[in-house]
Design a protein around this motif. Structure first.
Motif, PDB file in Angstrom:
ATOM      1  N   VAL A 183      -4.910   4.210   0.178  1.00  0.00           N
ATOM      2  CA  VAL A 183      -5.507   4.280   1.517  1.00  0.00           C
ATOM      3  C   VAL A 183      -5.419   2.895   2.166  1.00  0.00           C
ATOM      4  N   GLU A 184      -5.783   2.829   3.441  1.00  0.00           N
ATOM      5  CA  GLU A 184      -5.799   1.536   4.109  1.00  0.00           C
ATOM      6  C   GLU A 184      -6.891   0.659   3.499  1.00  0.00           C
ATOM      7  N   PRO A 185      -6.758  -0.669   3.593  1.00  0.00           N
ATOM      8  CA  PRO A 185      -7.681  -1.579   2.912  1.00  0.00           C
ATOM      9  C   PRO A 185      -9.154  -1.327   3.202  1.00  0.00           C
TER      10      PRO A 185
ATOM     11  N   THR B 103      -3.321  12.346  -1.024  1.00  0.00           N
ATOM     12  CA  THR B 103      -4.223  11.302  -1.519  1.00  0.00           C
ATOM     13  C   THR B 103      -5.368  11.923  -2.304  1.00  0.00           C
TER      14      THR B 103
ATOM     15  N   ARG C 239     -10.716   1.348   3.579  1.00  0.00           N
ATOM     16  CA  ARG C 239     -11.246   2.511   2.865  1.00  0.00           C
ATOM     17  C   ARG C 239     -11.071   2.400   1.357  1.00  0.00           C
TER      18      ARG C 239
ATOM     19  N   GLN D 256     -11.786  -9.593   7.590  1.00  0.00           N
ATOM     20  CA  GLN D 256     -11.718  -8.324   6.868  1.00  0.00           C
ATOM     21  C   GLN D 256     -13.059  -7.610   6.927  1.00  0.00           C
TER      22      GLN D 256
ATOM     23  N   GLN E 179     -13.548  -6.026  10.280  1.00  0.00           N
ATOM     24  CA  GLN E 179     -12.743  -4.824  10.403  1.00  0.00           C
ATOM     25  C   GLN E 179     -13.414  -3.654   9.701  1.00  0.00           C
ATOM     26  N   LYS E 180     -13.981  -3.910   8.509  1.00  0.00           N
ATOM     27  CA  LYS E 180     -14.636  -2.847   7.760  1.00  0.00           C
ATOM     28  C   LYS E 180     -15.872  -2.362   8.504  1.00  0.00           C
TER      29      LYS E 180
ATOM     30  N   SER F  57     -17.513  -0.199   1.929  1.00  0.00           N
ATOM     31  CA  SER F  57     -16.506  -0.054   2.971  1.00  0.00           C
ATOM     32  C   SER F  57     -17.048  -0.517   4.321  1.00  0.00           C
TER      33      SER F  57
ATOM     34  N   GLU G 182       1.866   4.810   1.187  1.00  0.00           N
ATOM     35  CA  GLU G 182       1.598   5.633   2.367  1.00  0.00           C
ATOM     36  C   GLU G 182       1.539   7.084   1.920  1.00  0.00           C
TER      37      GLU G 182
ATOM     38  N   SER H 270     -14.897   0.156  11.125  1.00  0.00           N
ATOM     39  CA  SER H 270     -13.996   1.253  10.751  1.00  0.00           C
ATOM     40  C   SER H 270     -14.780   2.507  10.453  1.00  0.00           C
TER      41      SER H 270
ATOM     42  N   MET I  75       0.840  -1.196   0.000  1.00  0.00           N
ATOM     43  CA  MET I  75       0.000   0.000   0.000  1.00  0.00           C
ATOM     44  C   MET I  75       0.873   1.242   0.000  1.00  0.00           C
TER      45      MET I  75
END
Length: 401
Positions: free
Chosen positions: A128-130, A9, A132, A394, A397-398, A268, A3, A401, A1
């Motif tokens: 972005v982080e996974p 971004t 998002r 996953q 986590q989403k 997301s 940074e 988030s 990813m």
């Protein structure tokens, strides 16, 4: 990813979206000027339509191949080269003296469309982080919707007010501006992490990948099969005047952009839940069109709601295939582009056959049939995902988030 800070971004996504917009603008912009092309070059309108159909076919053919081949090169250089090809070919189109030259200048850049678009999606997701990633991709997807919404009326207006050549030069200018934006505002981007061709193509051995591909073909075919004949339906069945149909199609496109934003957020938060619930909601809209399409109020309401859902579907299509092959993002995005273009072709063929056989009022039925078949495949794939503990983590986590 990659940074990247928030401001950088945002700039990256803006540049990527502008490039996608200019490329889709090239693809769809000529739809409204096909009659002028027919007259200018002395060809039948069906022959002029090759400017659209062969473009889509070229994208479908090159989608799984060229993004994979170009993934080994520096991404900024590749994106500049693709935009350069689009700019040059649109200039050639503007000054083409024969239809074969025009057709060649249209088809050549089409082969490279998946290269830029797939890289744009991959870069957006990696910025972005996974959790998002779907939301970031949704912002780039807005470029697709904007190109489809603005391309046809703007190019048609320029052609009507000035000339066919001026309209083609506008397409070239849009590509040129995007090229300059990439040149000056996109940071130096190294090649993607080197992955062998064999390891990427190997994902085709998975049943989940094929379930995702076929599900996307049917879902996109359901939407664009109906959309291809929507103006005919609204005129012949609903009885709306041509001017109101044009306004409604524009509103449909704007609703598409809103749907992109909604779809990105929903994916997301809880991708599986959103995908599973999507077909019944879209099916309800088709039923509303099928049973109430003769009345203006239900028809207009259904089209506007459908526009939002169509925007959501664009995000679902991209996510559903790339999530099935996360280790091969460039190849997966190419598969996404091929699947959606193939779906458009299949859907338009099916819906056209239904209209020829049963009349324009049967149009929503074609969408329902493809949606029902696609829903089965989406559910089968969702069932596989629920059995995958990694995917489940996953999703959890989403959700928080």
């Amino acid at each position: 990813m990659m940074e990247r800070k928030g401001g950088k971004t945002g700039s990256l996504l803006l540049v990527l979206t502008l490039g996608v917009f200019s490329i889709i603008n090239t693809e769809m912009g000529v739809v409204g000027i096909l009659p002028m092309v027919s007259v200018r070059y002395g060809v039948e309108i069906s022959a002029a339509g090759l400017l659209v159909s062969l473009f889509a076919l070229a994208v479908a053919v090159s989608g799984p191949i060229l993004p994979l081949l170009f993934s080994r090169f520096r991404r900024k250089a590749v994106m500049l080269a693709v935009l350069g090809v689009f700019t040059a070919c649109n200039v050639v189109s503007a000054f083409a003296e024969s239809f074969p030259v025009l057709l060649t200048a249209r088809i050549l850049p089409a082969f490279f469309q998946p290269v830029y678009v797939s890289m744009a999606f991959s870069l957006a997701a990696a910025s972005v982080e996974p959790a998002r990633a779907p939301k970031a991709v949704a912002k780039v997807m807005m470029g697709v919707s904007a190109g489809m919404v603005l391309g046809v009326p703007v190019v048609s207006a320029i052609a009507g007010a000035a000339s066919l050549r001026a309209a083609m030069l506008f397409l070239a200018a849009a590509n040129g501006v995007s090229l300059l934006a990439v040149l000056f505002f996109l940071p130096a981007l190294p090649a993607a992490e080197r992955v062998t061709y064999g390891s990427q193509v190997r994902v085709l051995k998975r049943s989940g990948v094929w379930l995702s591909i076929l599900g996307v073909v049917l879902l996109n075919g359901s939407i664009f099969g109906v959309y291809s004949y929507l103006s005919e339906y609204l005129g012949a069945v609903t009885g709306l005047p041509a001017q109101l149909v044009s306004v409604l199609l524009l509103l449909y496109g704007l609703a598409n952009i809103l749907g992109n934003a909604i779809g990105g957020r929903a994916l997301s938060r809880s991708a599986l839940r959103f995908v599973v619930l999507f077909p019944p909601v879209l099916g309800a809209v088709y039923l509303l069109l099928l049973w109430g399409g003769k009345l203006p109020a239900p028809a207009v309401g259904a089209v506007l709601l459908w526009g939002i859902l169509a925007g959501c579907a664009g995000n679902i299509n991209q996510y559903w295939i790339t999530a099935a092959a996360p280790e091969a993002p460039e190849f997966a995005n190419g598969l996404f582009l091929s699947a959606t273009n193939l779906g458009t072709t299949v859907g338009a063929t099916l819906c056209g056959a239904l209209i020829d056989s049963l009349g324009a009022s049967s149009l929503p039925l074609g969408g329902l049939l493809m949606l029902a078949a696609g829903a089965v495949l989406l559910l089968l794939r969702a069932r596989q995902c629920r059995k995958n503990p990694v995917f489940g983590k996953q999703e959890a986590q989403k959700a928080v988030s």
